[in-house]
Design a protein around this motif. Structure first.
Motif, mmCIF file in Angstrom:
data_model
loop_
_atom_site.group_PDB
_atom_site.id
_atom_site.type_symbol
_atom_site.label_atom_id
_atom_site.label_comp_id
_atom_site.label_asym_id
_atom_site.label_seq_id
_atom_site.Cartn_x
_atom_site.Cartn_y
_atom_site.Cartn_z
ATOM 1 N N LEU A 111 0.823 -1.222 -0.020
ATOM 2 C CA LEU A 111 -0.118 -0.094 -0.037
ATOM 3 C C LEU A 111 0.959 1.371 -0.152
ATOM 4 O O LEU A 111 0.497 2.344 -0.401
ATOM 5 N N ASP A 139 -7.753 -5.206 -1.393
ATOM 6 C CA ASP A 139 -8.359 -4.704 -2.405
ATOM 7 C C ASP A 139 -6.740 -4.287 -3.449
ATOM 8 O O ASP A 139 -6.234 -3.075 -3.091
ATOM 9 N N LEU A 142 -6.051 -0.660 -4.603
ATOM 10 C CA LEU A 142 -5.516 0.417 -3.802
ATOM 11 C C LEU A 142 -4.135 0.419 -4.303
ATOM 12 O O LEU A 142 -3.482 1.533 -4.188
ATOM 13 N N ARG A 145 -3.866 1.561 -8.663
ATOM 14 C CA ARG A 145 -4.442 2.799 -9.201
ATOM 15 C C ARG A 145 -3.253 3.683 -9.130
ATOM 16 O O ARG A 145 -3.100 4.845 -9.573
#
Length: 201
Positions: A111, A139, A142, A145
Motif C-alpha cells: 500500500l 483490494d 488500492l 491505481r
C-alpha cells in the motif's frame, strides 16, 4: 530463470518471512529466492536497528538449510540508502538477461509502494508479489491505481499462511525475557542469545 527477492531489515528474520517465501516460491514456481538484508533502509531512518553484520548472519542461519533459499549482500556492500530500484539494477547486471525477478512484499508495504524511490520505474523493471494472509480481504485496486495501466500486470497477489509474527514483537519479547521459540528458527534464537541482541547487556 525466475528469481524471488525477499528484501527487508530482518531485525530479526523470523518464521513468517520464511513461510511467505516458501508459499510464493511454490505458487509461482520460482527457481530460487534471494534474501537481501537492507544496510540502510530509507524507511528506518532515525530508528535503532541491529548492525548489518548481525542481521546478515541471522539471515544466513535462517536460510542455509533450504536448497533454494540464498542470501545476497548486494545492499550491505553498497554505499548510500538501500533503494530497491538500485538493487534490481545490480541484479539485472548479475543474472542472465532473460531472468525474471519477483519482488515479494507484504500487503501493508504494498500500500506504500508508490512512495518508494522511483516507484514507477521499479514496477516497470520487475514483478511485485503482494503476499496477503489467507482469509483476509485485500483490494488490489488500492495498489494498482498508483501505477500506469500497462504496469499493473506486474502486480501479482499470492495468498500466504496467516502467521501473525513480527520482528517488533520478537524484540519486545526478548526485552521482557519471554520465549521466542517457534517464532524464529532455532539457530537464529541461539545467535540472538549468544550475541546478546536486543538487550542492554
Amino acid at each position: 530463470m525466475k528469481v524471488g527477492i525477499m528484501g527487508g531489515t530482518f531485525d530479526p528474520i523470523h518464521n513468517g518471512h520464511l513461510a511467505t517465501a516458501e508459499a510464493v516460491k511454490d505458487a509461482l514456481a520460482l527457481d530460487t529466492v534471494l534474501f537481501i538484508p537492507s544496510a540502510r533502509p530509507p524507511h528506518k531512518r532515525g530508528k535503532k536497528i541491529a548492525d548489518a553484520e548481525h542481521r546478515l548472519a541471522m539471515t544466513i542461519l535462517a536460510t542455509c538449510s533450504h536448497p533454494d533459499f540464498h542470501v545476497s549482500t548486494v545492499e550491505i556492500l553498497r554505499t548510500g540508502p538501500s533503494y530497491a530500484v538500485d538493487t534490481i539494477d545490480t541484479l539485472k547486471q548479475t543474472f542472465p538477461s532473460e531472468t525474471q525477478f519477483f519482488f515479494i512484499l507484504g500487503a501493508d508495504a504494498a500500500l506504500e509502494l508508490s512512495t518508494w524511490h522511483n516507484a514507477q520505474e521499479l514496477v516497470d523493471k520487475c514483478r511485485f508479489v503482494i503476499a496477503t494472509r489467507q482469509g483476509t480481504e485485500f483490494d488490489m485496486r488500492l495498489v494498482e491505481r498508483d501505477f500506469r495501466a500497462e504496469s499493473r500486470e506486474h502486480l501479482i497477489r499470492v495468498e500466504t499462511p496467516a502467521l501473525e509474527i513480527s520482528s517488533t514483537d520478537i524484540r519486545e519479547k526478548i526485552r521482557r525475557g519471554n520465549s521466542i521459540r517457534y517464532l524464529v528458527p532455532e539457530p537464529v534464537e541461539q545467535y540472538i542469545r549468544k550475541e546478546c541482541l536486543y538487550l542492554d547487556c
